[in-house]
Design an enzyme around this catalytic site. Structure first.
Site, PDB file in Angstrom:
ATOM      1  N   SER A 146       0.802  -1.388  -0.004  1.00 29.63           N
ATOM      2  CA  SER A 146       0.072  -0.035  -0.043  1.00 29.63           C
ATOM      3  C   SER A 146       0.832   1.234  -0.010  1.00 29.63           C
ATOM      4  CB  SER A 146      -0.700   0.060   1.512  1.00 29.63           C
ATOM      5  OG  SER A 146      -1.333   1.218   1.733  1.00 29.63           O
ATOM      6  N   TYR A 159      -3.497  -0.951  10.075  1.00 30.77           N
ATOM      7  CA  TYR A 159      -3.323  -1.024   8.344  1.00 30.77           C
ATOM      8  C   TYR A 159      -1.935  -0.766   7.963  1.00 30.77           C
ATOM      9  CZ  TYR A 159      -4.944  -1.052   3.504  1.00 30.77           C
ATOM     10  OH  TYR A 159      -4.948  -1.467   2.163  1.00 30.77           O
TER      11      TYR A 159
HETATM   12  C1  GCO Z   1      -7.252   4.836   3.606  1.00 30.20           C
HETATM   13  C2  GCO Z   1      -7.044   3.866   2.492  1.00 30.20           C
HETATM   14  C3  GCO Z   1      -5.739   3.324   2.184  1.00 30.20           C
HETATM   15  C4  GCO Z   1      -5.829   2.749   0.733  1.00 30.20           C
HETATM   16  C5  GCO Z   1      -4.660   2.313   0.333  1.00 30.20           C
HETATM   17  C6  GCO Z   1      -3.684   3.402  -0.255  1.00 30.20           C
HETATM   18  O1  GCO Z   1      -8.040   4.572   4.443  1.00 30.20           O
HETATM   19  O2  GCO Z   1      -6.215   5.444   3.597  1.00 30.20           O
HETATM   20  O3  GCO Z   1      -8.086   2.701   2.695  1.00 30.20           O
HETATM   21  O4  GCO Z   1      -5.281   2.485   3.057  1.00 30.20           O
HETATM   22  O5  GCO Z   1      -6.894   1.695   0.750  1.00 30.20           O
HETATM   23  O6  GCO Z   1      -4.057   1.339   1.080  1.00 30.20           O
HETATM   24  O7  GCO Z   1      -2.444   2.532  -0.690  1.00 30.20           O
END
Ligand code: GCO
Length: 255
Positions: A146, A159
C-alpha cells in the site's frame, strides 16, 4: 505475437481475497495472461459466484474457500490442492481489511484483527506456498502492500503497520527463498476505487484531497494493477526480488 516473457500458460495462480476488488481484478488479469487461477474468499456464496462468472468467461478456475486468518483452514486448503494435483506456481497475497479509528480509541482486538488479516496471513500462506515451491526450484510470490507501506495516515495505524510489514516480509522472503528460484516482490496500490475505499470516495473532502495529492489527478482502477501483477508473476521478473512496485498515479513521487 505477444512476448513469451509475460505468458503464464501452464501456470496456476492462487490469489487470496479474490472474490471481488483488487484480488478479483488481478485474478482475471492473470487468467487472461494464460494462468489457471485458484480463487479464494471466506464467503462461500460470493466465492462461488465469482468463480462461476470467471468460468463463464472461459477461464480455468479452482475455488479455495477459507479465511486467511484461519491457519488450519489455509494449511488444509493447500493439502486439498496437493491432493487434486494443483500446484501453486504463483501466489498473490492480496487479502486484507481496513479499520479506521484513532489509536487512542482503538481496541487491541481490532489492532490484532487487522495485523492478522493483512500481515500474518501473508506469512502463513507464503510459507505454505514456499514449502511446495522450493522442491520445484521455482515460484512467484506477489504481496500486496500500500502507499501506507511507506507513509502513514492518521486513523489507519494497524493497516499502516501491517502494510509496512508487508514490504519487509517481502524482503525477508527474498532473503531466504531467492536461492531456491522463488521471486518474492510486492505491489503498492495507490488510492483505488474499491468497496474498501467507498466511504472515502463518497467523502467530498477526501475525494478532493486524493485528486489534488495524486499527480494523475484521479483514483486508480483495480484493473490498473494487472500489468504489475502479470510482470511479477511472469518470467519477465525472474531477476527481480524483494522489490515493491507502486501503482499509485505518482502519489509517492511528489510532495
Ligand atoms: C485509507 C485507504 C488506504 C488505501 C490504500 C492506499 O484509509 O487511507 O484505505 O489505506 O486503501 O491502502 O495505498
Amino acid at each position: 505475437m505477444p512476448n513469451a516473457l509475460f505468458d503464464l500458460t501452464g501456470q496456476t495462480a492462487l490469489v487470496t481475497g479474490s472474490s471481488r476488488g483488487l484480488g478479483r481484478a488481478m485474478a482475471e488479469g492473470l487468467a487472461d495472461a494464460g494462468a489457471s487461477v485458484v480463487l479464494n474468499g471466506a464467503d462461500p456464496g460470493r466465492l462461488a459466484a465469482a468463480a462461476g462468472e470467471m468460468r463463464g468467461q472461459g477461464r480455468t478456475v479452482h475455488e479455495a474457500c477459507f479465511d486467511v486468518t484461519d491457519e488450519a483452514a489455509a494449511v488444509a486448503a493447500f493439502e486439498r490442492l496437493d491432493g487434486e494435483g494443483v500446484a501453486v506456481d504463483i501466489l498473490v497475497n492480496n487479502a486484507g481489511i481496513q479499520f479506521r479509528k484513532p489509536m487512542i480509541e482503538l481496541d487491541t482486538a481490532d489492532w490484532r484483527r487487522v495485523i492478522e488479516t493483512n500481515l500474518t496471513s501473508a506469512f502463513v500462506i507464503g510459507r505454505e506456498a514456499a514449502r511446495r515451491m522450493i522442491p520445484r526450484g521455482r515460484g512467484k510470490i506477489v504481496n500486496i502492500g500500500s502507499l501506507t507501506s511507506e507513509l502513514a495516515r492518521a486513523t489507519v495505524a494497524p493497516y499502516t503497520v501491517a502494510k509496512g510489514g508487508i514490504k519487509m516480509l517481502t524482503r525477508a522472503m527474498a532473503a531466504e527463498w531467492a536461492q531456491h528460484g522463488i521471486q518474492a516482490n510486492a505491489i503498492g496500490p495507490g488510492y483505488m476505487l474499491t468497496d474498501m475505499n467507498q466511504a472515502l470516495v463518497d467523502d467530498p473532502a477526501f475525494d478532493a484531497w486524493v485528486k489534488a495529492r495524486t499527480p494523475s489527478r484521479r483514483w486508480g482502477k483495480p484493473e490498473e494493477l494487472i500489468g504489475a501483477a502479470v510482470f511479477l508473476a511472469s518470467a519477465a521478473s525472474d531477476y527481480v526480488n524483494g522489490q515493491i512496485i507502486y501503482v499509485d498515479g505518482g502519489m509517492l513521487a511528489v510532495l
